[in-house]
Scaffold this active site. Structure first.
Site, short mmCIF file in Angstrom:
data_model
loop_
_atom_site.label_atom_id
_atom_site.label_comp_id
_atom_site.label_asym_id
_atom_site.label_seq_id
_atom_site.Cartn_x
_atom_site.Cartn_y
_atom_site.Cartn_z
CG HIS A 86 -2.09 -0.90 1.12
ND1 HIS A 86 -2.01 -2.24 1.43
CD2 HIS A 86 -3.36 -0.68 0.72
CE1 HIS A 86 -3.18 -2.80 1.24
NE2 HIS A 86 -4.02 -1.88 0.81
CE LYS A 136 -3.81 -0.48 4.89
NZ LYS A 136 -5.10 0.17 5.19
#
Length: 235
Positions: free
Chosen positions: A131, A135
């Site tokens: 990600h 995040k």
């Protein structure tokens, strides 16, 4: 619908735009500094806040009769508490680690593959998730859902981050650039390897799924997930 947004970051703004395009109204935009929350104006709430606020956001909605859809991750150690709170309040709550249609199909494929692999006893599994660097939690909620799907179909007992033992599903988390989300399940054997992969191209699919879930939950009572919304079979 009259929607209250809990969390107004990138996801919140994308949800807002999709909701407006579908003819809905945004009646509140709530962040961690908000104190006066207009529950009476809401027909449904969508929570994409932060782990520290998620439980209080959800409980606040339920105690005021507002059905709530949550995609916030990193708070699932309190999930049973929230589920019981919802049932006692006779409210409606839907949680998904990922609202994308493709990911929810991927969840089902993952469970099916794990069940087939279990019968062979020849492979070891690992999960890799990547990600964007913004995040906050690791592993991703999607990776945890994938691991739980594998555990439910196999002899694995638990998952662990960035390591694994014989009875453990290892999840390896990577944070790179602006990657929306990539998840890979790999089964390695002595003579070959099997893998399945889901790669998101943008966050738009997550936002659309959240709005669809909010549309679906109106008028319902209970605790739900995206399998209910998409009618993908048993939980």
């Amino acid at each position: 619908m009259k929607i209250g947004l809990f969390g107004y970051g990138k996801m919140g703004k994308m949800i807002e735009q999709i909701a407006l395009n579908r003819g809905h109204d945004i009646v509140a935009r709530i962040d961690e500094n908000s104190t006066d929350i207009p529950y009476d104006d809401m027909e449904v709430a969508i929570d994409f806040s932060v782990p520290e606020s998620a439980v209080s956001n959800i409980k606040g909605c339920l105690s005021n009769g507002v059905p709530v859809v949550s995609g916030t991750t990193g708070w699932l150690s309190n999930f049973e508490e929230v589920r019981d709170y919802c049932l006692n309040a006779k409210g409606a709550f839907l949680y998904a680690s990922n609202f994308s249609l493709g990911v929810n199909i991927f969840f089902e494929l993952n469970r099916m593959l794990a069940g087939m692999i279990q019968k062979t006893g020849e492979y070891e599994v690992r999960i890799d998730e990547t990600h964007h660097i913004h995040k906050l939690d690791a592993p991703s909620g999607t990776a945890i859902t994938l691991a739980e799907g594998i555990i439910g179909q196999t002899d694995y007992k638990k998952w662990e981050l960035n390591k694994g033992a014989t009875d453990t599903v290892p999840i390896h988390s990577h944070r790179e650039g602006e990657v929306p989300g990539t998840h890979i399940i790999t089964y390695s054997g002595a003579v070959d390897e099997i893998s399945i992969r889901h790669e998101a191209y943008s966050r738009e699919g997550f936002a659309l799924g959240a709005v669809v879930a909010a549309e679906w939950i109106i008028g319902k009572r209970g605790v739900f997930n995206m399998k209910d919304v998409l009618n993908l079979g048993s939980k």
